[in-house]
Design an enzyme around this catalytic site. Sequence first.
Site, PDB file in Angstrom:
ATOM      1  N   LYS A 111      18.516  99.770 -17.073  1.00  0.00           N
ATOM      2  CA  LYS A 111      18.241  98.439 -17.397  1.00  0.00           C
ATOM      3  C   LYS A 111      18.317  98.265 -19.069  1.00  0.00           C
ATOM      4  O   LYS A 111      18.539  96.842 -19.213  1.00  0.00           O
ATOM      5  CB  LYS A 111      17.261  98.061 -16.783  1.00  0.00           C
ATOM      6  CG  LYS A 111      17.052  97.796 -15.362  1.00  0.00           C
ATOM      7  CD  LYS A 111      15.841  96.843 -14.596  1.00  0.00           C
ATOM      8  CE  LYS A 111      16.246  96.441 -13.486  1.00  0.00           C
ATOM      9  NZ  LYS A 111      14.959  95.885 -12.865  1.00  0.00           N
ATOM     10  N   LYS A 192      25.018 101.004  -6.798  1.00  0.00           N
ATOM     11  CA  LYS A 192      24.308 100.342  -5.556  1.00  0.00           C
ATOM     12  C   LYS A 192      24.435  98.794  -5.628  1.00  0.00           C
ATOM     13  O   LYS A 192      24.644  98.117  -6.701  1.00  0.00           O
ATOM     14  CB  LYS A 192      22.853 100.796  -5.846  1.00  0.00           C
ATOM     15  CG  LYS A 192      22.119 100.295  -6.743  1.00  0.00           C
ATOM     16  CD  LYS A 192      20.516 100.356  -6.802  1.00  0.00           C
ATOM     17  CE  LYS A 192      19.926  99.580  -7.952  1.00  0.00           C
ATOM     18  NZ  LYS A 192      18.446  99.671  -8.088  1.00  0.00           N
ATOM     19  N   LYS A 195      21.143  92.972  -7.562  1.00  0.00           N
ATOM     20  CA  LYS A 195      20.805  91.456  -7.858  1.00  0.00           C
ATOM     21  C   LYS A 195      21.710  91.190  -9.097  1.00  0.00           C
ATOM     22  O   LYS A 195      22.206  90.075  -9.388  1.00  0.00           O
ATOM     23  CB  LYS A 195      19.624  91.225  -8.006  1.00  0.00           C
ATOM     24  CG  LYS A 195      18.468  91.210  -6.924  1.00  0.00           C
ATOM     25  CD  LYS A 195      17.326  90.881  -6.975  1.00  0.00           C
ATOM     26  CE  LYS A 195      16.319  91.202  -5.656  1.00  0.00           C
ATOM     27  NZ  LYS A 195      14.936  91.440  -5.789  1.00  0.00           N
TER      28      LYS A 195
END
Length: 331
Positions: A111, A192, A195
Amino acid sequence: MPRVFSGIQPSGDVHLGNLLGALRHWVAGQWEWDAVHCVVDLHAVTVPQDPAELRASTLRLTQLLMAVGLDPEVCLIFVQSHVREHTELAWLLQCTVSFGDLRRMNQFKEKSADADFVSAGLFTYPALQAADVLLYDTDIVPVGDDQRQHIELTRDAAIRFNSRYGDTFVVPRHRIAEAGARVMDLQNPTSKMSKSAGEAPGTIWLLDDPPAIERKIRRAVTDSLGQVRYDTVNQPGVSNLLDILGAATGRPAADLEEEYDSYGTLKGDCADAVVALLEPIRRRFAELEADPGHTQGLLRQSAERATEIASRTMGRAREAVGFLPGGNWGW
Ligand code: TYM
């Protein structure tokens, strides 16, 4: 009865990966365990959020959890920021885990890699997650595969705290179901489903209508080998479709490969299975969405019940650490 605890972030909408990797196991588990589930809005603010949107998506996610089948009469569903003990225990756990432990977290690396701004909270996030779990004397944490490392850190934090200050926390373990634990992006099947993919066509949202689901699955990336095999290394796209079909129909993905000899029929059946899985959720969500006051009332009651449990654990932790009683909230 053993306690299970798990959480989900209200940033963005819920996707098929969340459902297959986590939510459907929560629904099944509520009848078997003493289940506590949390909409983790404090985690969501580790990256900037629009305040009005965060409020709306917190309520919406609570309604989605109920639409999926979590029953507030059977399990506890609450909002993390309604229970102050989460932030309080997070501090003690930040002082329990090491800088090196946090630096090893894959999710932080992913992230923070391309972000312009990396908050300190994004770095210490796993300590808050550990606090979520430990406050409820949790035995089992049902999660998708991407949360494995965070739950291992939670265990380590509990063990280290207990050995430093005496037995205070239950040491939890994760439960990662095999089927659906890692649903991949339909356009990029080596990443994966997530969102952060935004409106990308590789993500199926729980509230997508049947034509959108069919379109996304029909356009899913496969390969040029022309054979249906469950082989995540050489055929990640096809394997992901088999995984989704298997998880949606309750059959092992590896068994399904023999039934298909064309990508077209596999995609058709996969789309039908996903539509059948999501249709009742969409219907139930529409009913709940029409009455936000009802959900807000439930959340007020569950905040009280959650606070009761969390404040007992927090009291034990304060005492163990050696804080002087005398706070104006009764400590
Ligand atoms: P979050 O909100 O990203 O995801 C919620 C749950 O969905 C699972 N999941 C997936 N499973 C399969 N395939 C995928 N593509 C996929 N994407 C997500 C996640 O593993 C998770 O179980 N940090 C957590 C929330 C959290 C939490 C907790 C979890 C906060 N406190 C305490 C357990 C216990 C998160 O961001 O999940």
